[in-house]
Motif scaffolding. Structure first.
Motif, short mmCIF file in Angstrom:
data_model
loop_
_atom_site.label_atom_id
_atom_site.label_comp_id
_atom_site.label_asym_id
_atom_site.label_seq_id
_atom_site.Cartn_x
_atom_site.Cartn_y
_atom_site.Cartn_z
N ALA A 106 0.84 -1.19 0.00
CA ALA A 106 0.00 0.00 0.00
C ALA A 106 0.87 1.25 0.00
O ALA A 106 1.90 1.30 0.65
N THR A 107 0.47 2.25 -0.78
CA THR A 107 1.17 3.53 -0.80
C THR A 107 0.28 4.59 -0.17
O THR A 107 -0.95 4.49 -0.23
N VAL A 108 0.90 5.58 0.40
CA VAL A 108 0.17 6.64 1.09
C VAL A 108 -0.41 7.60 0.06
O VAL A 108 0.30 8.08 -0.82
N MET A 109 -1.69 7.90 0.18
CA MET A 109 -2.37 8.88 -0.68
C MET A 109 -2.83 10.02 0.23
O MET A 109 -3.89 9.96 0.83
N GLU A 110 -1.99 11.05 0.31
CA GLU A 110 -2.27 12.17 1.21
C GLU A 110 -3.51 12.95 0.77
O GLU A 110 -4.22 13.51 1.60
N ASP A 111 -3.77 13.00 -0.54
CA ASP A 111 -4.91 13.77 -1.04
C ASP A 111 -6.25 13.18 -0.60
O ASP A 111 -7.26 13.87 -0.58
N ALA A 112 -6.27 11.90 -0.25
CA ALA A 112 -7.53 11.26 0.15
C ALA A 112 -8.02 11.78 1.49
O ALA A 112 -9.22 11.71 1.78
N ASN A 113 -7.14 12.32 2.31
CA ASN A 113 -7.54 12.82 3.63
C ASN A 113 -7.94 14.28 3.62
O ASN A 113 -8.32 14.81 4.65
N LYS A 114 -7.84 14.93 2.48
CA LYS A 114 -8.22 16.34 2.41
C LYS A 114 -9.73 16.48 2.56
O LYS A 114 -10.49 15.58 2.23
N GLU A 115 -10.12 17.64 3.03
CA GLU A 115 -11.53 17.87 3.31
C GLU A 115 -12.38 17.92 2.04
O GLU A 115 -13.53 17.50 2.03
N ASP A 116 -11.81 18.39 0.95
CA ASP A 116 -12.58 18.52 -0.29
C ASP A 116 -12.38 17.35 -1.25
O ASP A 116 -12.78 17.43 -2.41
N ALA A 117 -11.78 16.27 -0.78
CA ALA A 117 -11.57 15.10 -1.63
C ALA A 117 -12.90 14.41 -1.94
O ALA A 117 -13.77 14.30 -1.08
N VAL A 118 -13.05 13.96 -3.17
CA VAL A 118 -14.26 13.24 -3.58
C VAL A 118 -14.04 11.76 -3.28
O VAL A 118 -13.15 11.14 -3.86
N THR A 119 -14.83 11.23 -2.36
CA THR A 119 -14.66 9.85 -1.92
C THR A 119 -15.94 9.07 -2.13
O THR A 119 -17.03 9.53 -1.79
N ILE A 120 -15.78 7.88 -2.70
CA ILE A 120 -16.90 6.96 -2.89
C ILE A 120 -16.68 5.76 -1.99
O ILE A 120 -15.56 5.28 -1.87
N ALA A 121 -17.73 5.29 -1.35
CA ALA A 121 -17.63 4.11 -0.48
C ALA A 121 -18.64 3.08 -0.95
O ALA A 121 -19.79 3.41 -1.26
N VAL A 122 -18.20 1.83 -1.01
CA VAL A 122 -19.08 0.71 -1.32
C VAL A 122 -19.06 -0.20 -0.09
O VAL A 122 -18.01 -0.72 0.28
N THR A 123 -20.20 -0.38 0.53
CA THR A 123 -20.28 -1.18 1.75
C THR A 123 -20.40 -2.66 1.43
O THR A 123 -20.53 -3.04 0.27
N ARG A 124 -20.39 -3.46 2.47
CA ARG A 124 -20.45 -4.91 2.29
C ARG A 124 -21.74 -5.35 1.60
O ARG A 124 -21.74 -6.28 0.81
N ASP A 125 -22.84 -4.65 1.88
CA ASP A 125 -24.11 -5.05 1.26
C ASP A 125 -24.31 -4.43 -0.12
O ASP A 125 -25.37 -4.60 -0.72
N GLY A 126 -23.31 -3.71 -0.64
CA GLY A 126 -23.39 -3.17 -2.00
C GLY A 126 -23.95 -1.77 -2.10
O GLY A 126 -24.14 -1.26 -3.19
N THR A 127 -24.20 -1.12 -0.97
CA THR A 127 -24.71 0.25 -0.98
C THR A 127 -23.57 1.20 -1.34
O THR A 127 -22.46 1.06 -0.84
N THR A 128 -23.87 2.18 -2.19
CA THR A 128 -22.86 3.13 -2.65
C THR A 128 -23.10 4.49 -2.02
O THR A 128 -24.23 4.97 -1.97
N PHE A 129 -22.02 5.09 -1.52
CA PHE A 129 -22.09 6.41 -0.90
C PHE A 129 -21.13 7.34 -1.60
O PHE A 129 -20.01 6.95 -1.94
N LEU A 130 -21.55 8.57 -1.81
CA LEU A 130 -20.69 9.62 -2.33
C LEU A 130 -20.48 10.60 -1.18
O LEU A 130 -21.40 11.32 -0.79
N GLY A 131 -19.29 10.58 -0.61
CA GLY A 131 -19.06 11.31 0.64
C GLY A 131 -19.82 10.59 1.74
O GLY A 131 -19.57 9.43 2.01
N GLY A 132 -20.76 11.26 2.36
CA GLY A 132 -21.58 10.62 3.38
C GLY A 132 -23.00 10.38 2.91
O GLY A 132 -23.83 9.89 3.68
N ASP A 133 -23.30 10.70 1.65
CA ASP A 133 -24.67 10.60 1.12
C ASP A 133 -24.84 9.33 0.30
O ASP A 133 -24.01 9.03 -0.57
N LYS A 134 -25.93 8.63 0.55
CA LYS A 134 -26.24 7.42 -0.21
C LYS A 134 -26.71 7.82 -1.61
O LYS A 134 -27.55 8.71 -1.76
#
Length: 148
Positions: free
Chosen positions: A53-81
């Motif tokens: 694994a390599t460190v991605m410092e930009d991922a911790n920034k406040e304005d970073a666009v982050t997508i999360a996929v949970t175990r049940d397959g739900t997709t979140f953009l930031g904190g919004d489903k």
């Protein structure tokens, strides 16, 4: 005959003791300093563990666009489903005024691979060329030695 007068009002101490207030404020400051880094990841996912694994410092920034996929397959953009159909347009809207068109994905280690690929397709539909897949670095175990 002399008249006795009470002069208690001149002895009143009107200074405010700020030491307890400073103590409380320092405790609150420490609590907020500990909790604030935990608020970045709004969706809890169990990230896959890798050796390289390599460190991605930009991922911790406040304005970073982050997508999360949970175990049940739900997709979140930031904190919004979000649904997979709306993912592309919403990412395009978030990246509209940014110079860095990078998106980070946090997928659960036990998430369905097809759901993760659908989310990646939604990101690609938004025109994103840089997609960072976030993982955790595996802890190196000490080698086990055996006696012969």
């Amino acid at each position: 005959m002399a008249m006795a007068t009470r002069n208690e009002g001149s002895k009143v101490n009107s200074n405010i003791n700020v030491t307890p207030m400073v103590d409380v404020m320092l405790v609150l400051l420490i609590i907020f300093m500990v909790i604030t880094p935990m608020l970045n990841n709004k969706v809890n996912v169990d990230l896959p563990k890798t050796d390289s694994a390599t460190v991605m410092e930009d991922a911790n920034k406040e304005d970073a666009v982050t997508i999360a996929v949970t175990r049940d397959g739900t997709t979140f953009l930031g904190g919004d489903k979000v649904s997979l159909d709306d993912l592309g347009p919403k990412i395009s809207a978030k990246l509209e005024n940014k110079t860095n068109k990078q998106v980070f994905m946090r997928a659960d280690a036990r998430a369905n691979y097809g759901k993760v690929m659908d989310a990646v397709d939604g990101v690609r539909a938004a025109g994103v060329s840089q997609l960072g897949l976030l993982t955790e670095k595996r802890e190196q175990a000490e080698p086990v030695t055996t006696k012969k």
